[in-house]
Enzyme design. Structure first.
Site, PDB file in Angstrom:
ATOM      1  N   HIS A   1     -30.063 -26.145 -14.492  1.00 29.79           N
ATOM      2  CA  HIS A   1     -30.624 -27.308 -14.244  1.00 29.79           C
ATOM      3  C   HIS A   1     -31.388 -27.514 -15.632  1.00 29.79           C
ATOM      4  CE1 HIS A   1     -29.737 -29.291 -10.665  1.00 29.79           C
ATOM      5  NE2 HIS A   1     -30.142 -28.080  -9.796  1.00 29.79           N
TER       6      HIS A   1
ATOM      7  N   CYS B   1     -26.899 -28.741  -3.985  1.00 26.39           N
ATOM      8  CA  CYS B   1     -28.026 -28.943  -4.887  1.00 26.39           C
ATOM      9  C   CYS B   1     -28.880 -30.119  -4.060  1.00 26.39           C
ATOM     10  CB  CYS B   1     -27.256 -29.351  -5.982  1.00 26.39           C
ATOM     11  SG  CYS B   1     -28.816 -29.674  -7.374  1.00 26.39           S
TER      12      CYS B   1
ATOM     13  N   HIS C   1     -28.178 -20.922 -11.207  1.00 31.58           N
ATOM     14  CA  HIS C   1     -28.164 -22.579 -10.941  1.00 31.58           C
ATOM     15  C   HIS C   1     -29.490 -23.320 -11.359  1.00 31.58           C
ATOM     16  CE1 HIS C   1     -27.422 -25.560  -7.828  1.00 31.58           C
ATOM     17  NE2 HIS C   1     -28.596 -25.883  -8.129  1.00 31.58           N
ATOM     18  N   GLU C   2     -30.432 -22.367 -11.497  1.00 33.55           N
ATOM     19  CA  GLU C   2     -31.937 -23.448 -11.661  1.00 33.55           C
ATOM     20  C   GLU C   2     -31.949 -23.341 -13.380  1.00 33.55           C
ATOM     21  OE1 GLU C   2     -32.451 -23.723  -7.987  1.00 33.55           O
ATOM     22  OE2 GLU C   2     -33.298 -24.789  -9.611  1.00 33.55           O
TER      23      GLU C   2
HETATM   24  C1  LIG Z   1     -29.030 -27.329  -1.847  1.00 34.34           C
HETATM   25  C2  LIG Z   1     -29.565 -26.176  -0.738  1.00 34.34           C
HETATM   26  C3  LIG Z   1     -28.660 -26.284   0.559  1.00 34.34           C
HETATM   27  C4  LIG Z   1     -30.932 -26.893  -0.083  1.00 34.34           C
HETATM   28  C5  LIG Z   1     -29.949 -24.844  -1.198  1.00 34.34           C
HETATM   29  N1  LIG Z   1     -30.523 -24.136  -0.248  1.00 34.34           N
HETATM   30  C6  LIG Z   1     -30.182 -23.040   0.106  1.00 34.34           C
HETATM   31  O1  LIG Z   1     -29.078 -22.544  -0.313  1.00 34.34           O
HETATM   32  N2  LIG Z   1     -30.968 -22.563   1.210  1.00 34.34           N
HETATM   33  C7  LIG Z   1     -30.922 -21.288   1.666  1.00 34.34           C
HETATM   34  C8  LIG Z   1     -30.103 -20.486   1.426  1.00 34.34           C
HETATM   35  C9  LIG Z   1     -30.208 -19.188   2.157  1.00 34.34           C
HETATM   36  F1  LIG Z   1     -29.189 -18.189   1.890  1.00 34.34           F
HETATM   37  C10 LIG Z   1     -31.525 -18.969   2.589  1.00 34.34           C
HETATM   38  C11 LIG Z   1     -32.562 -19.736   3.072  1.00 34.34           C
HETATM   39  F2  LIG Z   1     -33.440 -19.526   3.459  1.00 34.34           F
HETATM   40  C12 LIG Z   1     -32.421 -20.895   2.367  1.00 34.34           C
HETATM   41  C13 LIG Z   1     -30.979 -24.923  -2.423  1.00 34.34           C
HETATM   42  O2  LIG Z   1     -32.105 -25.072  -2.291  1.00 34.34           O
HETATM   43  N3  LIG Z   1     -30.554 -24.865  -3.687  1.00 34.34           N
HETATM   44  C14 LIG Z   1     -31.204 -24.940  -4.631  1.00 34.34           C
HETATM   45  C15 LIG Z   1     -31.150 -26.179  -5.699  1.00 34.34           C
HETATM   46  O3  LIG Z   1     -30.616 -26.987  -5.438  1.00 34.34           O
HETATM   47  N4  LIG Z   1     -31.902 -25.881  -6.879  1.00 34.34           N
HETATM   48  O4  LIG Z   1     -31.818 -27.113  -7.738  1.00 34.34           O
HETATM   49  C16 LIG Z   1     -29.056 -24.764  -4.000  1.00 34.34           C
HETATM   50  C17 LIG Z   1     -28.379 -23.195  -4.093  1.00 34.34           C
HETATM   51  C18 LIG Z   1     -27.099 -23.193  -4.376  1.00 34.34           C
HETATM   52  C19 LIG Z   1     -26.784 -21.914  -5.083  1.00 34.34           C
HETATM   53  C20 LIG Z   1     -28.208 -21.603  -5.427  1.00 34.34           C
HETATM   54  C21 LIG Z   1     -29.086 -22.449  -5.094  1.00 34.34           C
HETATM   55 ZN   LIG Z   2     -29.941 -27.662  -7.772  1.00 32.52          ZN
END
Ligand SMILES: CC(C)(C)[C@H](NC(=O)Nc1cc(F)cc(F)c1)C(=O)N(CC(=O)NO)CC1CCCC1
Ligand SMILES: [Zn+2]
Length: 179
Positions: free
Chosen positions: A157, A110, A153-154
């Site tokens: 939140h 996250c 996930h969003e």
């Molecule tokens: C926490 C983090 C590792 C930064 C995660 N990024 C992510 O999954 N990046 C990613 C994955 C891919 F498959 C391809 C790509 F291009 C980039 C993310 O943004 N989130 C969103 C967040 O924290 N929202 O509050 C966490 C993810 C975990 C499961 C769904 C969202």
């Molecule tokens: Zn998150």
């Protein structure tokens, strides 16, 4: 311009807030804030900019993660044709879902959590979401797999739920029954 420092980290009560619905159609302010959230995701997935500004490659960002008590989130997903999709949803609600569950074996991360957490986060494999878009139209969209996980996930939140709330306390690697 949103940078990592603008992202609120766990411990701040706003991440435990059930956020307020936004007016539909979204106000100019709502739309500007959504554009800033989407720009952060785009910058964070840009090889040069993410390196230059030390951005974690984000796929989704909810308004309360930047301190806004608003029911809206941005996501930057790749659809099953490999095309980048900018998803901006206001007042999203899961209106139906599969019984089948999935999980990311490496657990979830996250943007608001700066520590590695282990354990399976059970998610629906498929979801149908009702929301309003920036034009103020009510839309219904379906997602499956990783993109469905991002949506859940969003939306969590926006309801003050962190991904680790969903990890089984007794056995973090307990498989959900119908996974
Ligand atoms: C926490 C983090 C590792 C930064 C995660 N990024 C992510 O999954 N990046 C990613 C994955 C891919 F498959 C391809 C790509 F291009 C980039 C993310 O943004 N989130 C969103 C967040 O924290 N929202 O509050 C966490 C993810 C975990 C499961 C769904 C969202
Ligand atoms: Zn998150």
């Amino acid at each position: 311009i949103i940078m990592m420092d603008d992202i609120i980290r766990e411990g701040d009560p706003i991440l435990r807030t059930v956020t307020e619905p936004v007016s539909v159609p979204p106000s100019e302010e709502d739309k500007e804030e959504m554009a800033a959230m989407m720009l952060f995701l785009k910058n964070s997935q840009d090889p040069e900019l993410s390196k230059k500004y030390k951005l974690r490659a984000g796929v989704g960002l909810s308004a309360n993660q930047i301190g806004l008590n608003k029911r809206m989130f941005a996501a930057l997903l790749t659809d099953d044709k490999g095309v980048d999709r900018e998803i901006a949803l206001f007042n999203p609600k899961i209106i139906s879902h599969s019984t089948t569950m999935v999980y990311i074996p490496e657990s979830e991360g996250c943007l608001s959590v700066d520590r590695p957490i282990q354990g399976f986060v059970p998610r629906y494999e498929k979801v149908q979401i009702k929301a309003w878009n920036e034009k103020g139209e009510e839309i219904k969209v379906r997602y499956k797999g990783f993109n469905a996980i991002v949506m859940q996930h969003e939306i969590d939140h926006l309801n003050g739920i962190m991904f680790y709330d969903r990890i089984n306390k007794d056995n973090p690697f307990k498989l959900p029954t119908d996974v």
